[in-house]
Design a protein around this motif. Structure first.
Motif, PDB file in Angstrom:
ATOM      1  N   ARG A  55      10.750   3.813  -4.475  1.00  0.00           N
ATOM      2  CA  ARG A  55       9.453   3.607  -3.813  1.00  0.00           C
ATOM      3  C   ARG A  55       8.945   4.878  -3.155  1.00  0.00           C
ATOM      4  O   ARG A  55       7.736   5.117  -3.104  1.00  0.00           O
ATOM      5  N   PHE A  56       9.839   5.674  -2.601  1.00  0.00           N
ATOM      6  CA  PHE A  56       9.473   6.899  -1.891  1.00  0.00           C
ATOM      7  C   PHE A  56       9.863   8.106  -2.740  1.00  0.00           C
ATOM      8  O   PHE A  56      10.887   8.089  -3.430  1.00  0.00           O
ATOM      9  N   GLY A  67       0.807  -1.215   0.000  1.00  0.00           N
ATOM     10  CA  GLY A  67       0.000   0.000   0.000  1.00  0.00           C
ATOM     11  C   GLY A  67       0.842   1.266   0.000  1.00  0.00           C
ATOM     12  O   GLY A  67       2.077   1.214  -0.095  1.00  0.00           O
ATOM     13  N   SER A  68       0.141   2.398   0.125  1.00  0.00           N
ATOM     14  CA  SER A  68       0.794   3.701   0.055  1.00  0.00           C
ATOM     15  C   SER A  68       0.327   4.597   1.199  1.00  0.00           C
ATOM     16  O   SER A  68      -0.787   4.454   1.706  1.00  0.00           O
ATOM     17  N   LEU A  69       1.192   5.508   1.567  1.00  0.00           N
ATOM     18  CA  LEU A  69       0.871   6.584   2.502  1.00  0.00           C
ATOM     19  C   LEU A  69       1.599   7.835   2.045  1.00  0.00           C
ATOM     20  O   LEU A  69       2.666   7.741   1.418  1.00  0.00           O
ATOM     21  N   ARG A  70       1.031   8.993   2.379  1.00  0.00           N
ATOM     22  CA  ARG A  70       1.733  10.244   2.137  1.00  0.00           C
ATOM     23  C   ARG A  70       1.882  10.985   3.456  1.00  0.00           C
ATOM     24  O   ARG A  70       0.886  11.348   4.099  1.00  0.00           O
ATOM     25  N   MET A  81       5.001   7.540  -0.040  1.00  0.00           N
ATOM     26  CA  MET A  81       5.564   6.209   0.176  1.00  0.00           C
ATOM     27  C   MET A  81       4.684   5.180  -0.521  1.00  0.00           C
ATOM     28  O   MET A  81       3.522   4.999  -0.151  1.00  0.00           O
ATOM     29  N   ASN A  82       5.237   4.531  -1.522  1.00  0.00           N
ATOM     30  CA  ASN A  82       4.531   3.499  -2.273  1.00  0.00           C
ATOM     31  C   ASN A  82       5.186   2.145  -2.059  1.00  0.00           C
ATOM     32  O   ASN A  82       6.321   2.055  -1.589  1.00  0.00           O
ATOM     33  N   SER A  83       4.473   1.104  -2.415  1.00  0.00           N
ATOM     34  CA  SER A  83       4.992  -0.272  -2.303  1.00  0.00           C
ATOM     35  C   SER A  83       5.582  -0.510  -0.918  1.00  0.00           C
ATOM     36  O   SER A  83       6.697  -1.026  -0.778  1.00  0.00           O
ATOM     37  N   LEU A  84       4.825  -0.151   0.091  1.00  0.00           N
ATOM     38  CA  LEU A  84       5.330  -0.249   1.453  1.00  0.00           C
ATOM     39  C   LEU A  84       5.555  -1.691   1.862  1.00  0.00           C
ATOM     40  O   LEU A  84       4.832  -2.608   1.438  1.00  0.00           O
ATOM     41  N   LYS A  85       6.581  -1.872   2.701  1.00  0.00           N
ATOM     42  CA  LYS A  85       6.968  -3.188   3.186  1.00  0.00           C
ATOM     43  C   LYS A  85       6.890  -3.197   4.712  1.00  0.00           C
ATOM     44  O   LYS A  85       7.013  -2.145   5.348  1.00  0.00           O
ATOM     45  N   PRO A  86       6.735  -4.356   5.329  1.00  0.00           N
ATOM     46  CA  PRO A  86       6.720  -4.406   6.804  1.00  0.00           C
ATOM     47  C   PRO A  86       7.970  -3.778   7.422  1.00  0.00           C
ATOM     48  O   PRO A  86       7.886  -3.175   8.490  1.00  0.00           O
ATOM     49  N   GLU A  87       9.103  -3.886   6.762  1.00  0.00           N
ATOM     50  CA  GLU A  87      10.338  -3.298   7.304  1.00  0.00           C
ATOM     51  C   GLU A  87      10.362  -1.777   7.248  1.00  0.00           C
ATOM     52  O   GLU A  87      11.276  -1.150   7.786  1.00  0.00           O
TER      53      GLU A  87
END
Length: 123
Positions: A67-68, A16-19, A83-89
């Motif tokens: 990604r960012f 997912g993504s966040l801004r 922030m796109n293609s977010l990962k757990p890390e």
């Protein structure tokens, strides 16, 4: 004295993504480079991205490159971190910080800090 306030954090699924937004006050915004850092418990604060002024030179950590995206709106005294293609890390508290001059990568070169916003990425 420059004040910075982060917003936009939250819980998102992997992919997912966040801004994130970093809104500043109390200084001449266009004279500052703004950086984003992140920190998890027990670890040092980690560089994520930074953007200079006035020409907007950007620098990214290898872990987020592609990604960012960092950008700034001088009229609104705000810097964004898409922030796109977010990962757990990527889960961490994200901080923005201000520095006069060339945008550095090291936290101790920044003079002013916000309080942080939590980003949690679930698997």
């Amino acid at each position: 004295q420059v004040q910075l306030v982060e917003s936009g954090g939250g819980l998102v699924q992997a992919g997912g993504s966040l801004r994130l937004s970093c809104t500043t006050s109390g200084g001449i915004f266009r004279s500052y480079s703004i950086g984003w850092f992140r920190q998890t418990p027990g670890k040092e604060r980690e560089f994520v991205a930074t953007i200079g002024s006035p020409i907007g030179t950007t620098r990214y950590a290898d872990s987020v490159k592609g990604r960012f995206t960092i950008s700034r709106d001088n009229a609104k005294s705000t810097v964004f971190l898409q922030m796109n293609s977010l990962k757990p890390e990527d889960t961490a508290v994200y901080y923005c910080a201000a520095n006069q001059g060339w945008p550095p990568r090291t936290p101790n070169e920044y003079d002013f800090w916000g309080q942080g916003t939590q980003v949690t990425v679930s698997a």
